[in-house]
Write an enzyme that holds these catalytic residues in place. Structure first.
Site, PDB file in Angstrom:
ATOM      1  N   SER A 385     -12.277  10.199  28.151  1.00  0.00           N
ATOM      2  CA  SER A 385     -13.505  10.701  28.193  1.00  0.00           C
ATOM      3  C   SER A 385     -14.181   9.339  28.481  1.00  0.00           C
ATOM      4  CB  SER A 385     -14.470  11.379  27.675  1.00  0.00           C
ATOM      5  OG  SER A 385     -14.169  10.878  25.818  1.00  0.00           O
ATOM      6  N   ASP A 421     -17.099  11.399  33.663  1.00  0.00           N
ATOM      7  CA  ASP A 421     -18.297  12.577  33.800  1.00  0.00           C
ATOM      8  C   ASP A 421     -18.954  11.837  34.523  1.00  0.00           C
ATOM      9  OD1 ASP A 421     -19.586  14.954  33.132  1.00  0.00           O
ATOM     10  OD2 ASP A 421     -20.705  13.913  31.335  1.00  0.00           O
ATOM     11  N   LYS A 613     -23.974  16.080  27.597  1.00  0.00           N
ATOM     12  CA  LYS A 613     -23.145  15.056  27.211  1.00  0.00           C
ATOM     13  C   LYS A 613     -22.115  15.294  26.995  1.00  0.00           C
ATOM     14  CE  LYS A 613     -28.211  12.210  25.820  1.00  0.00           C
ATOM     15  NZ  LYS A 613     -28.750  13.502  26.051  1.00  0.00           N
ATOM     16  N   ASP A 852     -19.790  15.194  17.355  1.00  0.00           N
ATOM     17  CA  ASP A 852     -18.510  15.280  16.578  1.00  0.00           C
ATOM     18  C   ASP A 852     -18.711  16.132  15.250  1.00  0.00           C
ATOM     19  OD1 ASP A 852     -20.175  12.607  15.872  1.00  0.00           O
ATOM     20  OD2 ASP A 852     -18.434  11.925  16.858  1.00  0.00           O
TER      21      ASP A 852
END
Length: 1150
Positions: A385, A421, A613, A852
């Site tokens: 990511s 992203d 996000k 997480d």
């Protein structure tokens, strides 16, 4: 009877009729019934033996048609299947000779064993320790001569049975004539008789010490002089290689049957012994009891001492300063509670180890179910990511991708997905460059086995790169690859300018075309200049569908189309070797040059949608990968965390594929960092957390998920319950509040039970409900049962439940087509998650900046377990911010997420009964620890308040208070030493963690509490600050960022605490020195705690000084001037009373 050599005897008695016997033998009818002894051989055949001289009382009534039958079952032996009839007869005869038979007219005939049939000294496979035959000489009932294995020794060829004494008499008195055949003995010496009898038979090992004189005299070893060395000791080499000696039968040596002299004498073993026994893939390494037991004892001792100390503090008020006493007691109560939450989960730390050799043997070795030896390992999808190429340089991301592509895992089972992203063309083209460079980098790594497989880290290694390299072309190959990588870096670094120049050129061309079209329409009339949105152009001359450098409508960071680009297509199922063409860069003729699949993904973003996000980006990757590759396991990595150990995936797979691995939701690897200053000033390595707390949680229900370096089970991310989740044990309240169990009409198959869903005890979820939970993609829904089946361990052991058949995953993967990619693009659209459970119960959980921890908590709450895998060398390595401001912002984000967890439904106080109590305490501590900052700041000001007022938290520094303080401090230090012992960390790392605990607690944690309360109460959203992965501007100094001072409001509380304590120390000394009756005890107490605070804030003070050698002098000068000024002001405001007062006074130690 010897327990190791038992003949299991089953007896069935029948009496044969006299008429049948008369017809068969021609004997008269009054002959007594015959007793027949039979044995069933391993082949199923019965061997019968008759004794005509046994007396029997059976009549011929109802038993006329029956006979007596004895079945002697002897364990099969390797050298006799089936048993030789001659030896079998001896076995049966010896059994009969040692048995007492009973029976009668109306009773069953039975045989009672009267003496041992087997003796432990014997070693022959069949005749082990059997009793010898009786001597045939009239009037002698002694046993015949036999060797140590129980075999009769017969000195004459007529096989006349004679004992040793009778043989000696026949030789001495009878002239050496055999009493049986009346022929002279060929050998009259007893030792020669014994040696001749054993000639041609395999010899046994030397007899043990302590034999009797007769055994030593008859010992075969004594008689074989060829097996004696010059020192008269037993010579094993001569015995083994110069005789027909054997070590017997076993998996070490298995002699070939009926081998001819002079043959090869092979040792072909039976298939039962060639099949290797089942071995586990992992093992748990317990902490030594000599360390763990004192550690646990000290925890309980300190708990008791803390309880006594707090009780004493509450009872003994400081009447002179009740407010000071009250604040200190409240803070101490909270500190004790916080210490308990942190210490109790550390009661059962463990270490684990994986066996990669067993993994290869089970999954990549030719077997009956997998004759070709193709890999039977499950597929792994790796997620990388990234969000902003400015803060996360593309070169760092490209190196991470290259390390993934070169990982030591089956190529066809590995796929890499890069989530951009930000939708930046810079990241896209950097990935394309990385895919091109992988064509030479990945085969080079495989050919020479280089580590690590991140080119930037590999070429910057401090150690000798040629150590243990034996291929002669390694130097040439390394030089060529190094040059290619340098060119690759230059291309990556030049991409921003290249894209900008290209876009400017295309934009100018478009403007010219637009002006020509306008002039053609308007003719000679004056026209205004045409304004065209400045687009970002790709190399093929088309608009970039993502974010433009000059934002425009539908091309901004929050408004752009979804993008999926397969940069490296799925590899072929068979290995593809390179060719040595003329002019080729490297010789890869013996190297598999296939590359794993590489996919670029940028999810769709549109205004009005909450994109959540990083969690939303990860869920988009989960859906896209399920449609395109559907690996049963997912590895999540940040863009700056690369694969340092190429076998890390295999080590993680050992835990997933081991017995009971189907209940493991994820395998968490520790985070290791590069580029940290040697002293680790701000505890960036977090070694106490990763090597102490996480190992301790591994002994409970498993470590928490920390956002990167985690190998997930895909089915666990989908929100399913673990297999056998309803086989739960009773909780601590089950005896008082029993739960009602629901009855099911039918038991579902294991496949259906493994797909149970939810936190309640509902019936098994039907496939028809999947669209409401996962969306309307049929590709995605169809992939769920497949991923669950492929993620199961091998069913190669009876204890493996919910396993899959071996060889199931050796089939080739389906090829990608346009319809599959189109379905994946629809799955990453911004509307796909509407009215589904993505982010609620499926995938990464939304609603927190620390998604997480919440995601791992939800899995543990369903009953899943996790595992902590520490590899050598490290599995992954990354970068961490070494600048003080960046570090504080990072800690602020973590603490803010913890506050959000505490005020949400993910609070551990609301956990389900499936979560263990100590695991619940650990998660409770995750949500509570930021609130410690409130009490910590108050406690850091208490020493200063004490010095300002001349009071202390206790009335006097008496012996009781000092004793409690000493014991609490010593137990803390001893616990730290034992933690260092079983975790392997260093004392300096532990001290750095303690220092930054106070720095973060007085700065970032307090701000996190305020931000969390604002979000919960007022609904004010918290901004997410991306941690920078870029280096400082000073390229000559590796740690340039360490000395950069970036002002932030988070620094105000620690600076205030330092200044107030420094001023308080100066004021306290001034008051004590100039007072008539100095209170030295109160001064020492206040100064001691002020120095305790300042010692913890020392790294923070160093960070404020900037680069070494630049500003410390001026800082010290100003600090001294401020302290002197405040002291003089205090003396001027409150001068000492009395003109005759003397400075100082009598000193009284407490």
């Amino acid at each position: 009877m010897d327990s190791n050599n038992v003949l299991r005897v089953s007896r069935s008695v029948r009496v044969a009729s006299s008429s049948d016997q008369q017809q068969a033998d021609g004997r008269p009818t009054n002959v007594p019934p015959t007793v027949t002894f039979a044995r069933r051989t391993p082949s199923g055949r019965y061997v019968s033996y008759s004794r005509d001289d046994l007396d029997s009382d059976f009549g011929s009534g109802d038993f006329d048609k029956e006979y007596t039958n004895y079945h002697v079952h002897i364990p099969p032996t390797p050298d006799n299947q089936p048993m030789d009839p001659v030896i079998s007869a001896k076995v049966e005869e010896q059994y009969v000779s040692n048995s007492l038979f009973t029976g009668g007219c109306n009773s069953v005939t039975r045989a009672h064993l009267m003496d041992k049939v087997i003796e432990s000294e014997a070693s022959h496979p069949q005749m082990a320790g059997a009793k010898g035959s009786s001597c045939a000489m009239p009037g002698c009932d002694s046993k015949v001569m036999s060797d140590e294995r129980g075999v009769d020794i017969l000195p004459c060829e007529c096989d006349f049975k004679i004992c040793a004494e009778c043989f000696s008499d026949a030789v001495k008195v009878g002239g050496g004539i055999c009493p049986g055949c009346k022929e002279p003995y060929k050998t009259i010496e007893l030792e020669e008789v014994v040696s001749n009898a054993v000639a041609g038979r395999p010899l046994s090992l030397p007899a043990p010490h302590g034999m009797s004189k007769m055994e030593r005299r008859l010992s075969i070893m004594r008689s074989q002089k060829m097996t004696r060395s010059q020192t008269s000791d037993w010579d094993h080499n001569r015995w083994l290689f110069e005789t027909k000696g054997t070590y017997g039968y076993g998996n070490a040596i298995w002699p070939t049957e009926n081998k001819v002299d002079g043959g090869d004498g092979g040792n072909a073993q039976p298939t039962e012994l060639t099949n290797k026994p089942w071995r586990p893939l992992t093992r748990k390494l317990k902490i030594p009891a000599a360390v763990l037991s004192p550690y646990r004892l000290l925890i309980f001792v300190r708990m008791a001492v803390l309880a006594l100390f707090l009780a004493w503090r509450i009872k003994h008020k400081n009447e002179d300063a009740v407010w000071l006493w009250g604040m200190s007691v409240v803070c101490e109560l909270w500190f004790a509670f916080s210490w308990l939450l942190d210490q109790l989960p550390k009661l059962a730390p463990v270490n684990r180890a994986a066996d990669l050799a067993v993994l290869k043997e089970k999954f990549e070795t030719p077997t009956a179910t997998n004759p070709s030896g193709k890999s039977d390992l499950p597929g792994v999808d790796v997620f990388v990511s990234t969000a902003d190429p400015e803060k996360e340089p593309p070169l760092v991301t490209a190196n991470t991708i290259l390390s993934i592509l070169a990982a030591d895992y089956p190529v066809e089972k590995l796929a890499c997905y890069v989530s951009d992203d930000g939708g930046a063309l810079l990241t896209f083209e950097a990935m394309a460059e990385a895919a091109s460079f992988a064509n030479i980098w990945v085969p080079f790594c495989r050919k020479h086995g280089v580590e690590p497989r991140n080119p930037e880290s590999y070429f910057n290694l401090k150690k000798d790169p040629y150590k243990n390299k034996v291929r002669p072309d390694f130097v040439k190959d390394r030089r060529r690859v190094k040059r290619e990588y340098d060119e690759f870096k230059v291309r990556i670094n030049g991409l921003p300018d290249s894209i900008r120049r290209r876009s400017d050129a295309y934009h100018a061309r478009e403007e010219i075309k637009a002006m020509k079209r306008q002039r053609e329409v308007a003719g000679d009339d004056l026209v205004e200049s045409v304004k065209i949105p400045k687009a970002t152009w790709m190399a093929d001359g088309t608009h970039w569908p993502g974010t433009w450098m000059n934002p425009s409508s539908e091309h901004t960071r929050g408004d752009h189309a979804g993008i999926i680009q397969v940069m490296l297509k799925p590899p072929s199922h068979e290995p593809l070797f390179g060719n040595n063409e003329e002019g080729g860069p490297l010789d890869f003729t013996v190297v598999d040059i296939r590359l794993p699949m590489l996919v670029y993904v940028s999810r769709e973003k549109r205004p009005g949608y909450d994109h959540n996000k990083k969690a939303g980006a990860m869920n988009a990757l989960v859906r896209a990968s399920a449609i395109m590759s559907n690996g049963p396991f997912i590895l999540n990595l940040d863009c700056d965390h690369y694969v340092y150990n190429s076998q890390a995936l295999r080590e993680g797979m050992c835990f997933m594929m081991d017995r009971g691995g189907d209940r493991i939701c994820y395998v968490q690897f520790p985070q290791r960092f590069e580029g940290i200053d040697p002293s680790d000033r701000y505890a960036n390595n977090n070694t106490v957390f990763f090597d102490v707390n996480m190992r301790a949680l591994d002994g409970l229900q498993g470590p928490v998920y920390v956002g990167t370096g985690c190998l997930f089970r895909r089915i666990a991310l989908y929100g399913f319950d673990p297999p056998r989740s309803k086989e739960r044990h009773g909780s601590c309240c089950s005896c008082c509040f029993p739960q009602k169990r629901k009855t099911h009409a039918a038991v579902a198959s294991e496949e259906t039970r493994a797909l149970r869903m939810g936190d309640s005890d509902d019936d098994e979820m039907a496939i028809s409900t999947f669209p409401k939970k996962f969306g309307n993609s049929t590709f995605l829904i169809d992939s769920i049962p497949i991923a669950e089946l492929q993620g199961r361990p091998l069913a190669d052991h009876p204890a493996v439940k919910n396993g899959r058949a071996p060889g199931l995953l050796t089939a080739p993967r389906d090829l990608l087509d346009a319809s599959t990619v189109a379905e994946a693009i629809s799955a990453i659209s911004c509307w796909y998650e509407d009215k589904t459970e993505w982010g609620q119960r499926v995938g990464w959980i939304y609603g927190s900046v620390t998604e997480d921890v919440v995601t791992g908590y939800r899995m543990h709450n369903r009953g899943w377990k996790s595992v902590y895998c520490v590899t050598k060398p490290d599995a992954f390595r990354g970068t961490a911010p070494i600048n003080l401001t960046d570090r504080l912002h990072q800690v602020l984000r973590w603490a803010t997420g913890s506050v959000e967890i505490f005020f949400s439904r993910n609070n551990a106080l609301l956990a389900s009964p499936r979560m263990k109590i100590l695991q619940r305490i650990a998660y409770l501590n995750v949500g509570i620890y930021p609130f410690t900052s409130i009490f910590l700041i108050v406690y850091c000001f208490l020493p200063a308040l004490s010095l300002f007022t001349g009071q202390f938290i206790v009335q006097t520094l008496n012996v009781t208070f000092l004793t409690y303080l000493l014991i609490i401090t010593l137990t803390l230090c001893m616990l730290a030493v034992l933690e260092i012992k079983w975790s392997g960390i260093e004392l300096e790392e532990w001290w750095r963690n303690e220092q930054f605990w106070l720095i973060g607690g007085t700065s970032a944690h307090l701000a996190a509490v305020l931000q969390g309360l604002l979000k919960v109460i007022a609904g004010i959203e918290i901004s997410f600050t991306l941690t920078s992965k870029s280096a400082g501007d000073d390229e000559n100094d590796e740690f340039a960022d360490l000395y950069i001072v970036k002002w932030t409001s988070l620094m105000i509380p620690p600076i205030t605490i330092m200044m107030v304590n420094l001023i308080a120390i100066a004021v306290g000394f001034s008051r004590t020195i100039y007072s008539t009756i100095p209170q030295w005890s109160k001064l020492l107490g206040g100064v001691f705690f002020s120095f305790w605070v300042l010692a913890h804030l020392y790294p923070f003070a160093k960070g404020l000084m900037g680069r070494r050698g630049r500003t410390p002098t001026i800082v010290f000068v100003w600090s001294g001037l401020i302290a002197i000024t405040i002291s003089l002001l205090w003396v001027a405001i409150n001068p000492p009373s009395g003109s005759n007062s003397q400075i100082g006074g009598s000193f009284t130690f407490p």
